[in-house]
Design a protein around this motif. Structure first.
Motif, PDB file in Angstrom:
ATOM      1  N   THR A   1     -10.568 -33.796  -6.105  1.00 52.03           N
ATOM      2  CA  THR A   1      -9.385 -32.946  -6.243  1.00 52.03           C
ATOM      3  C   THR A   1      -9.146 -32.219  -4.919  1.00 52.03           C
ATOM      4  N   VAL A   2      -8.442 -32.876  -4.040  1.00 46.99           N
ATOM      5  CA  VAL A   2      -8.235 -32.411  -2.667  1.00 46.99           C
ATOM      6  C   VAL A   2      -7.098 -31.391  -2.615  1.00 46.99           C
ATOM      7  N   CYS A   3      -7.280 -30.363  -1.782  1.00 49.70           N
ATOM      8  CA  CYS A   3      -6.314 -29.266  -1.650  1.00 49.70           C
ATOM      9  C   CYS A   3      -5.952 -29.114  -0.166  1.00 49.70           C
ATOM     10  N   PRO A   4      -4.981 -29.880   0.318  1.00 53.37           N
ATOM     11  CA  PRO A   4      -4.739 -29.960   1.769  1.00 53.37           C
ATOM     12  C   PRO A   4      -4.400 -28.640   2.451  1.00 53.37           C
ATOM     13  N   LEU A   5      -3.415 -27.887   1.937  1.00 53.31           N
ATOM     14  CA  LEU A   5      -3.043 -26.640   2.597  1.00 53.31           C
ATOM     15  C   LEU A   5      -4.196 -25.649   2.599  1.00 53.31           C
ATOM     16  N   SER A   6      -4.943 -25.606   1.524  1.00 52.58           N
ATOM     17  CA  SER A   6      -6.120 -24.743   1.457  1.00 52.58           C
ATOM     18  C   SER A   6      -7.122 -25.102   2.537  1.00 52.58           C
ATOM     19  N   ASN A   7      -7.376 -26.390   2.714  1.00 54.62           N
ATOM     20  CA  ASN A   7      -8.343 -26.835   3.717  1.00 54.62           C
ATOM     21  C   ASN A   7      -7.944 -26.398   5.117  1.00 54.62           C
TER      22      ASN A   7
ATOM     23  N   LEU B   1      -5.131 -30.704 -11.035  1.00 50.05           N
ATOM     24  CA  LEU B   1      -6.486 -30.612 -11.561  1.00 50.05           C
ATOM     25  C   LEU B   1      -7.345 -29.556 -10.866  1.00 50.05           C
ATOM     26  N   HIS B   2      -6.829 -28.954  -9.816  1.00 46.08           N
ATOM     27  CA  HIS B   2      -7.615 -27.983  -9.043  1.00 46.08           C
ATOM     28  C   HIS B   2      -6.692 -26.839  -8.626  1.00 46.08           C
ATOM     29  N   MET B   3      -6.583 -25.862  -9.524  1.00 45.67           N
ATOM     30  CA  MET B   3      -5.747 -24.690  -9.259  1.00 45.67           C
ATOM     31  C   MET B   3      -6.388 -23.504  -9.960  1.00 45.67           C
ATOM     32  N   HIS B   4      -6.750 -22.495  -9.175  1.00 44.74           N
ATOM     33  CA  HIS B   4      -7.364 -21.285  -9.709  1.00 44.74           C
ATOM     34  C   HIS B   4      -6.258 -20.316 -10.096  1.00 44.74           C
ATOM     35  N   ILE B   5      -6.169 -19.986 -11.375  1.00 48.00           N
ATOM     36  CA  ILE B   5      -5.045 -19.181 -11.832  1.00 48.00           C
ATOM     37  C   ILE B   5      -5.019 -17.820 -11.154  1.00 48.00           C
TER      38      ILE B   5
ATOM     39  N   THR C   1      -6.769 -36.974  -5.516  1.00 50.30           N
ATOM     40  CA  THR C   1      -5.627 -36.289  -6.113  1.00 50.30           C
ATOM     41  C   THR C   1      -5.247 -35.122  -5.204  1.00 50.30           C
ATOM     42  N   ILE C   2      -3.975 -34.711  -5.279  1.00 52.18           N
ATOM     43  CA  ILE C   2      -3.472 -33.611  -4.458  1.00 52.18           C
ATOM     44  C   ILE C   2      -3.262 -32.395  -5.343  1.00 52.18           C
ATOM     45  N   ASN C   3      -3.732 -31.235  -4.879  1.00 53.34           N
ATOM     46  CA  ASN C   3      -3.705 -30.010  -5.665  1.00 53.34           C
ATOM     47  C   ASN C   3      -3.453 -28.812  -4.753  1.00 53.34           C
ATOM     48  N   SER C   4      -3.259 -27.629  -5.370  1.00 56.04           N
ATOM     49  CA  SER C   4      -2.856 -26.471  -4.564  1.00 56.04           C
ATOM     50  C   SER C   4      -3.921 -25.388  -4.432  1.00 56.04           C
ATOM     51  N   ASP C   5      -5.029 -25.459  -5.204  1.00 53.66           N
ATOM     52  CA  ASP C   5      -6.160 -24.549  -5.056  1.00 53.66           C
ATOM     53  C   ASP C   5      -5.779 -23.101  -5.406  1.00 53.66           C
ATOM     54  N   ASP C   6      -5.423 -22.315  -4.406  1.00 49.86           N
ATOM     55  CA  ASP C   6      -5.020 -20.911  -4.599  1.00 49.86           C
ATOM     56  C   ASP C   6      -3.651 -20.735  -3.938  1.00 49.86           C
ATOM     57  N   PRO C   7      -2.596 -21.185  -4.604  1.00 48.52           N
ATOM     58  CA  PRO C   7      -1.296 -21.358  -3.931  1.00 48.52           C
ATOM     59  C   PRO C   7      -0.669 -20.093  -3.385  1.00 48.52           C
ATOM     60  N   ALA C   8      -0.924 -18.939  -4.009  1.00 44.84           N
ATOM     61  CA  ALA C   8      -0.331 -17.705  -3.500  1.00 44.84           C
ATOM     62  C   ALA C   8      -0.916 -17.310  -2.154  1.00 44.84           C
ATOM     63  N   TYR C   9      -2.119 -17.782  -1.857  1.00 46.54           N
ATOM     64  CA  TYR C   9      -2.833 -17.388  -0.646  1.00 46.54           C
ATOM     65  C   TYR C   9      -2.789 -18.449   0.450  1.00 46.54           C
ATOM     66  N   PHE C  10      -2.582 -19.713   0.064  1.00 49.62           N
ATOM     67  CA  PHE C  10      -2.790 -20.805   1.022  1.00 49.62           C
ATOM     68  C   PHE C  10      -1.524 -21.545   1.426  1.00 49.62           C
ATOM     69  N   GLY C  11      -0.377 -20.929   1.218  1.00 53.48           N
ATOM     70  CA  GLY C  11       0.833 -21.525   1.770  1.00 53.48           C
ATOM     71  C   GLY C  11       1.655 -22.337   0.807  1.00 53.48           C
ATOM     72  N   GLY C  12       1.305 -22.325  -0.481  1.00 54.22           N
ATOM     73  CA  GLY C  12       2.219 -22.961  -1.410  1.00 54.22           C
ATOM     74  C   GLY C  12       1.599 -23.706  -2.568  1.00 54.22           C
ATOM     75  N   TYR C  13       2.489 -24.110  -3.454  1.00 56.10           N
ATOM     76  CA  TYR C  13       2.132 -24.789  -4.691  1.00 56.10           C
ATOM     77  C   TYR C  13       2.058 -26.292  -4.445  1.00 56.10           C
ATOM     78  N   LEU C  14       1.990 -27.051  -5.513  1.00 57.42           N
ATOM     79  CA  LEU C  14       1.767 -28.485  -5.358  1.00 57.42           C
ATOM     80  C   LEU C  14       2.862 -29.143  -4.528  1.00 57.42           C
ATOM     81  N   GLY C  15       4.107 -28.759  -4.773  1.00 52.66           N
ATOM     82  CA  GLY C  15       5.198 -29.334  -3.996  1.00 52.66           C
ATOM     83  C   GLY C  15       5.081 -29.034  -2.512  1.00 52.66           C
ATOM     84  N   ASP C  16       4.627 -27.847  -2.173  1.00 56.28           N
ATOM     85  CA  ASP C  16       4.439 -27.489  -0.762  1.00 56.28           C
ATOM     86  C   ASP C  16       3.326 -28.319  -0.133  1.00 56.28           C
ATOM     87  N   ASN C  17       2.270 -28.590  -0.894  1.00 55.31           N
ATOM     88  CA  ASN C  17       1.212 -29.469  -0.390  1.00 55.31           C
ATOM     89  C   ASN C  17       1.728 -30.875  -0.162  1.00 55.31           C
ATOM     90  N   ILE C  18       2.534 -31.365  -1.079  1.00 55.56           N
ATOM     91  CA  ILE C  18       3.105 -32.703  -0.925  1.00 55.56           C
ATOM     92  C   ILE C  18       3.975 -32.770   0.328  1.00 55.56           C
TER      93      ILE C  18
END
Length: 350
Positions: free
Chosen positions: A244-250, A17-21, A275-292
């Motif tokens: 919509t929490v984004c752990p790696l981004s934080n 629910l929280h991912m900036h394309i 909820t767990i989300n990836s925010d800006d995955p290319a910049y913050f260390g990964g996609y949803l699976g990486d956050n999990i």
């Protein structure tokens, strides 16, 4: 950590629910698009670009984010970006993606709104055909710009309203409280669309209250600072306001020094709809699976917590009631699969 728990968390059907394309633009794709469009890219190599991903705060990230977005010029570029993200999301068990995009980032560069929408919609159609992912677009406004500029963007986007799932508010939080955008959000709600807003990441818990009371949002993006104010935390839990929490981004943006310091367990213990989300995955260390994986490594949650997190994501989505019921039935079935009741790690012991 139990591998079976992690496997369950990764495979469980879930919504992002929280991912900036624009934040899913990988360096390899950025260089390919720059070459395709004949752009003189300010980085010598993919490695040089990755080396720039060392952020001290949100603004340092945004400076690079906007520079990289300049490679997006054509409908095909936006298509390729969307489809690349949906491919990764599918691998992480995502069945519903509510994708944020920043039209002002593109129209300010002279890219027509039509090109942005057509490209993204083509990518969404391809993603649904290839991966079965249900996808909606959240049109976000840049809060460092004036409310009048945002209202002008809303007016420009009106011909495309049938393609807009919801409206959001992103970019620099510090110095730009939700109260700055009361007229904008009233106009958005008048269009009959849900509204969300970033609040309580770098900004204080009071921004969460403003977003709820003044903007009347349906979800809070981030919201991790709600633990700093017991009254705000109690409210978001009582009212079941999705966060919509984004752990790696934080962690990458220094909201928390280390994943083990993240407020996620406190939010869960308070009963918040996290909820767990990836925010800006290319910049913050990964996609949803990486956050999990990072969250599980830090907190060793059990299967019931991951089930609840997945359920929260589906419940908090803006999908149809029928789609939610179908995904929840699949989630329930996965929880009841053989061996599913064998894990108990005491996830919230603090």
């Amino acid at each position: 950590m139990s591998d079976s728990v992690l496997d369950f968390a990764l495979r469980a059907p879930k919504a992002e629910l929280h991912m900036h394309i624009e934040g899913s633009l990988e360096p390899e794709l950025a260089f390919a698009l720059a070459q395709r469009n004949g752009i003189d890219f300010p980085f010598a190599s993919v490695d040089a670009l990755r080396a720039a991903y060392d952020f001290s705060n949100l603004q340092s990230f945004l400076d690079l984010y906007y520079a990289c977005a300049d490679v997006l010029r054509t409908e095909q570029d936006f298509h390729d970006l969307m489809l690349a993200y949906l491919r990764r999301a599918h691998a992480d068990g995502v069945v519903r993606a509510e994708v944020m995009f920043d039209p002002q980032t593109h129209t300010a560069r002279g890219i027509p709104m039509q090109v942005v929408f057509d490209g993204f919609l083509a990518g969404i159609a391809a993603g649904e055909k290839e991966y079965g992912i249900s996808t909606g677009l959240i049109l976000c406004f840049l809060r460092h710009l004036s409310e009048d500029e945002c209202l002008a963007t809303l007016e420009e986007a009106k011909p495309f309203m049938q393609h807009v799932l919801a409206f959001g508010l992103d970019s620099s939080e510090v110095g730009h409280p939700p109260s700055k955008f009361v007229r904008l959000y009233a106009a958005c709600r008048a269009l009959g669309k849900p509204v969300v807003a970033h609040a309580g990441e770098e900004g204080p818990p009071a921004f969460i209250t403003e977003a709820l009371d003044l903007l009347k949002v349906n979800r809070i993006d981030h919201g991790v600072r709600s633990v700093d104010d017991p009254a705000v935390l109690e409210r978001v839990a009582r009212e079941r306001v999705p966060l919509t929490v984004c752990p790696l981004s934080n962690v990458r943006l220094c909201v928390f020094d280390d994943m083990r310091q993240h407020s996620l367990p406190k939010l869960l213990a308070a009963g918040a709809c996290v909820t767990i989300n990836s925010d800006d995955p290319a910049y913050f260390g990964g996609y949803l699976g990486d956050n999990i994986r990072a969250v599980q490594a830090a907190f060793n949650f059990d299967r019931t917590v991951w089930y609840q997190l997945a359920r929260n994501s589906i419940d908090a989505s803006f999908a149809s009631t029928a789609d939610k019921a179908r995904w929840l039935a699949t989630l329930d079935a996965s929880l009841c699969a053989p061996g599913a009741a064998s894990d108990s790690n005491g996830p919230l012991d603090e």
